[in-house]
Design an enzyme around this catalytic site. Structure first.
Site, PDB file in Angstrom:
ATOM      1  CG  ASP A 179      -1.901   1.079   1.295  1.00 49.54           C
ATOM      2  OD1 ASP A 179      -3.103   0.785   1.050  1.00 49.54           O
ATOM      3  OD2 ASP A 179      -1.500   2.262   1.523  1.00 49.54           O
ATOM      4  CB  ILE A 180       0.915   4.332  -2.099  1.00 47.15           C
ATOM      5  CG1 ILE A 180       1.051   3.476  -3.386  1.00 47.15           C
ATOM      6  CG2 ILE A 180       1.799   5.585  -2.178  1.00 47.15           C
ATOM      7  CD1 ILE A 180       0.644   4.193  -4.665  1.00 47.15           C
TER       8      ILE A 180
ATOM      9  CD  GLU B  67      -3.779   3.671  -1.087  1.00 47.57           C
ATOM     10  OE1 GLU B  67      -4.661   2.791  -0.975  1.00 47.57           O
ATOM     11  OE2 GLU B  67      -2.972   3.969  -0.198  1.00 47.57           O
TER      12      GLU B  67
HETATM   13  P1  GH3 Z   1      -1.928   5.359   4.529  1.00 50.78           P
HETATM   14  O1  GH3 Z   1      -0.456   5.609   4.589  1.00 50.78           O
HETATM   15  O2  GH3 Z   1      -2.533   5.116   5.805  1.00 50.78           O
HETATM   16  O3  GH3 Z   1      -2.301   4.370   3.494  1.00 50.78           O
HETATM   17  O4  GH3 Z   1      -2.496   6.768   4.015  1.00 50.78           O
HETATM   18  P2  GH3 Z   1      -3.225   7.042   2.688  1.00 50.78           P
HETATM   19  O5  GH3 Z   1      -3.439   8.436   2.500  1.00 50.78           O
HETATM   20  O6  GH3 Z   1      -2.499   6.374   1.563  1.00 50.78           O
HETATM   21  O7  GH3 Z   1      -4.601   6.258   2.893  1.00 50.78           O
HETATM   22  P3  GH3 Z   1      -6.092   6.573   2.627  1.00 50.78           P
HETATM   23  O8  GH3 Z   1      -6.854   5.294   2.606  1.00 50.78           O
HETATM   24  O9  GH3 Z   1      -6.551   7.586   3.634  1.00 50.78           O
HETATM   25  O10 GH3 Z   1      -6.142   7.268   1.231  1.00 50.78           O
HETATM   26  C1  GH3 Z   1      -6.081   6.552   0.047  1.00 50.78           C
HETATM   27  C2  GH3 Z   1      -6.239   7.505  -1.039  1.00 50.78           C
HETATM   28  O11 GH3 Z   1      -5.952   6.930  -2.351  1.00 50.78           O
HETATM   29  C3  GH3 Z   1      -7.668   8.072  -1.150  1.00 50.78           C
HETATM   30  C4  GH3 Z   1      -7.935   8.205  -2.586  1.00 50.78           C
HETATM   31  O12 GH3 Z   1      -8.219   9.493  -3.037  1.00 50.78           O
HETATM   32  C5  GH3 Z   1      -6.682   7.705  -3.237  1.00 50.78           C
HETATM   33  N1  GH3 Z   1      -6.984   6.925  -4.406  1.00 50.78           N
HETATM   34  C6  GH3 Z   1      -7.635   5.698  -4.433  1.00 50.78           C
HETATM   35  N2  GH3 Z   1      -7.754   5.304  -5.718  1.00 50.78           N
HETATM   36  C7  GH3 Z   1      -7.202   6.285  -6.498  1.00 50.78           C
HETATM   37  C8  GH3 Z   1      -7.034   6.430  -7.890  1.00 50.78           C
HETATM   38  O13 GH3 Z   1      -7.410   5.585  -8.675  1.00 50.78           O
HETATM   39  N3  GH3 Z   1      -6.406   7.553  -8.347  1.00 50.78           N
HETATM   40  C9  GH3 Z   1      -5.942   8.525  -7.522  1.00 50.78           C
HETATM   41  N4  GH3 Z   1      -5.337   9.567  -8.019  1.00 50.78           N
HETATM   42  N5  GH3 Z   1      -6.108   8.401  -6.210  1.00 50.78           N
HETATM   43  C10 GH3 Z   1      -6.725   7.319  -5.678  1.00 50.78           C
HETATM   44 MG    MG Z   2      -2.189   4.214   1.430  1.00 48.42          MG
HETATM   45 MG    MG Z   3      -4.910   2.192   1.207  1.00 49.61          MG
END
Ligand code: GH3
Ligand code: MG
Ligand code: MG
Length: 549
Positions: A413-414, A456
């Site tokens: 996970d990113i 992600e």
């Molecule tokens: P953590 O280190 O805890 O994982 O923090 P985080 O910010 O990575 O985790 P969180 O689950 O709060 O946020 C994930 C984000 O990934 C939210 C969303 O906007 C973003 N995301 C999910 N799918 C996509 C996508 O397909 N494209 C883009 N640009 N962003 C995405």
């Molecule tokens: Mg993340």
């Molecule tokens: Mg995540």
């Protein structure tokens, strides 16, 4: 003077009776070839023999001459009916034209006319006398010019009949050889009549014409050949009709490969008439077939398909059968063929249609595979999607259980990805996801499967890989990720990656447990500061909390 009933009248009486018996029997089977001609021939003989019997039993010159003149009425029927009969039984009916019939009436009509007007010209016989020797009356006369013309005519007709019968004897199949032979023997008997007529012994008694007796003897042989030897039977007639009406071509060859019989279907196909074909050599008629069929001629029985060159190429279904006599010697060959060109054309068209169909089917299969591929891919990163992962992991673990090998799962996970989006925009976030997907693909083996699990979050399935090796792979990826080229994300703001690692069968026996364990390990990585890899352990605080330990 006392005149006795002449003993010569008896054989003629007997001859008339025998002819009558034959005539009655033949009439009952008059549908057979030649039967009607033979019947009329027999009527002529009854009359001829009967009048001769009456002549020999007459005691006056006047009466004898009366019967002699009357006998001509029966006699003139004989040559015409004999030649008709010979042509019919030798299967030369085609010569029996109306013109031949007219021709055959000229001589008899002349004969009758001259016989009955003989007194005025004496062309048939000279002045007649009745001599009585030992009480027996015999008519004496000297033959006239017409008598010899008439005799010559009879011999010509009989010889012609014999010629056609003899020819048919050598041409016909085994089936009719006996019958034709017997008829031929019968036809030769009247040739001896002349010997009696010129013999001094008989001319002493009176001019003795034993022709009716000889013709009756012949009639007896014909009758024997036709009925006793079953020539009149329906079967040969039916066989011949069947062959004539068949739509398949039938050609019969003798041992010299000359055509003996050919049916209308074969004639039509070859563009010849039966008259043109019969008697010709196979190579003259079957032009273009000769070389193709040659190898089959000496075999027992062959059925094959051949292509021949007529005006247009044709395909034939062909069978060649040797004709054997009862002693199993080959006496000829029969070819039966059917034109299958249309069927061949249809088969060709069908083959083409089938090939086209196969092409279309292959195209459909490719499209279906593409569709299936698309349905199992994530459009942004082109990695497999979660649906595919579920199916694939199920199968992989089943195989791993059967074959007893480990399967490692890395979940990554990113870190703080939300910030990337927030700071550099959603597009930059998308580019980051795509760049990560490419990086993953570059770091895995051919048999490993990488999926976008959600947002992600990614999962890599590694069959035959121990948990330690999987850990090393995760670490390589983790170290490589910050170094990748990301134009739209500033270097100092580059996100990091966290990894959770679990392995079958140690950390889960099914896909659900295994993914859950990897997720727990990832959770532990996040919780312990991010940018790290964690192997699932049962004593990790998270797992304890999750598993309720
Ligand atoms: P953590 O280190 O805890 O994982 O923090 P985080 O910010 O990575 O985790 P969180 O689950 O709060 O946020 C994930 C984000 O990934 C939210 C969303 O906007 C973003 N995301 C999910 N799918 C996509 C996508 O397909 N494209 C883009 N640009 N962003 C995405
Ligand atoms: Mg993340
Ligand atoms: Mg995540």
């Amino acid at each position: 003077m006392f005149v006795l009933l002449h003993p010569f009248s008896l054989p003629f009486m007997l001859s008339a009776l025998v002819s009558a018996g034959i005539a009655v029997t033949i009439w009952r089977r008059r549908t057979a070839p030649g039967a009607v001609s033979l019947f009329v021939n027999m009527l002529g003989l009854i009359f001829w023999s009967g009048t001769y019997a009456a002549m020999w039993s007459s005691t006056t010159l006047q009466k004898q001459l009366f019967w002699l003149d009357l006998s001509t009425l029966g006699a003139v029927i004989i040559p015409a009916t004999f030649i008709t009969f010979s042509l019919q039984v030798s299967r030369n009916e085609r010569f029996l034209t109306r013109w031949l019939m007219y021709l055959l009436t000229i001589e008899p009509a002349t004969s009758l006319l001259l016989q009955w007007t003989n007194n005025s010209h004496h062309l048939v016989y000279g002045p007649a006398q009745l001599w009585v020797t030992d009480g027996l009356a015999g008519l004496h006369w000297s033959p006239g010019l017409w008598y010899w013309i008439d005799t010559a005519y009879w011999y010509i007709i009989i010889t012609a009949g014999i010629w056609y019968l003899a020819r048919s004897l050598f041409r016909n199949g085994e089936l009719h050889r006996w019958q034709i032979g017997t008829i031929l023997a019968g036809a030769c008997i009247p040739l001896f009549a002349i010997l009696f007529e010129v013999s001094p012994f008989f001319t002493k008694i009176g001019r003795l014409d034993i022709s009716p007796l000889l013709f009756t003897l012949s009639g007896g042989l014909y009758f024997y050949a036709l009925s006793i030897q079953k020539f009149l039977d329906l079967i040969p007639v039916a066989h011949s009709r069947l062959i004539q009406s068949m739509t398949d071509g039938v050609i019969v060859f003798d041992l010299q490969e000359r055509i003996v019989e050919i049916n209308p279907a074969a004639c039509q196909f070859l563009g010849v008439t039966a008259e043109q074909a019969v008697g010709r050599h196979s190579r003259d008629i079957l032009t273009g077939w000769e070389e193709i069929t040659r190898p089959f001629w000496d075999q027992q029985e062959v059925r094959t398909e051949i292509g021949v060159k007529q005006d247009i190429p044709r395909y034939l279904d062909l069978s060649i059968t040797p004709l054997l006599n009862p002693r199993k010697h080959t006496t000829g060959r029969m070819i039966v063929f059917r034109d299958i060109s249309v069927r061949k054309q249809d088969e060709g068209a069908l083959r083409n249609a089938n090939e086209q169909l196969q092409d279309q089917l292959a195209e459909i299969r490719t499209l279906r595979d593409q569709l299936h591929e698309q349905a199992s891919r994530d459009p942004l990163t082109n990695l497999f999607n979660r649906r595919y992962l579920d199916e694939m992991l199920l199968q992989e673990l089943a195989r791993a259980e059967r074959e007893n090998y480990p399967v490692s799962v890395i979940m990554l996970d990113i870190d703080r990805f939300k910030r990337v989006n927030d700071t550099f925009g959603h597009k930059a976030g998308d580019e980051t996801l795509q760049a990560l997907a490419t990086l993953i693909i570059l770091h895995i083996r051919l048999f490993d499967v990488a999926c976008r699990f959600g947002g992600e979050e990614f999962v890599i399935v590694m069959p035959h890989v121990s948990v330690e090796t999987a850990y090393e792979r995760a670490e390589m990826l983790r170290r490589a990720f910050p170094k990748i080229d990301l134009p739209s994300v500033r270097k100092e703001a580059r996100p990091t990656l966290s990894f959770g690692i679990a392995a079958y069968p140690f950390h889960g026996l099914n896909s659900e447990q295994l993914l859950k364990s990897a997720d727990m390990a990832l959770y532990a990585a996040k919780n312990s500061g991010r940018n790290r890899s964690v192997i699932y352990t049962e004593d990790s605080p998270i797992s304890r909390k999750q598993s309720g330990l």
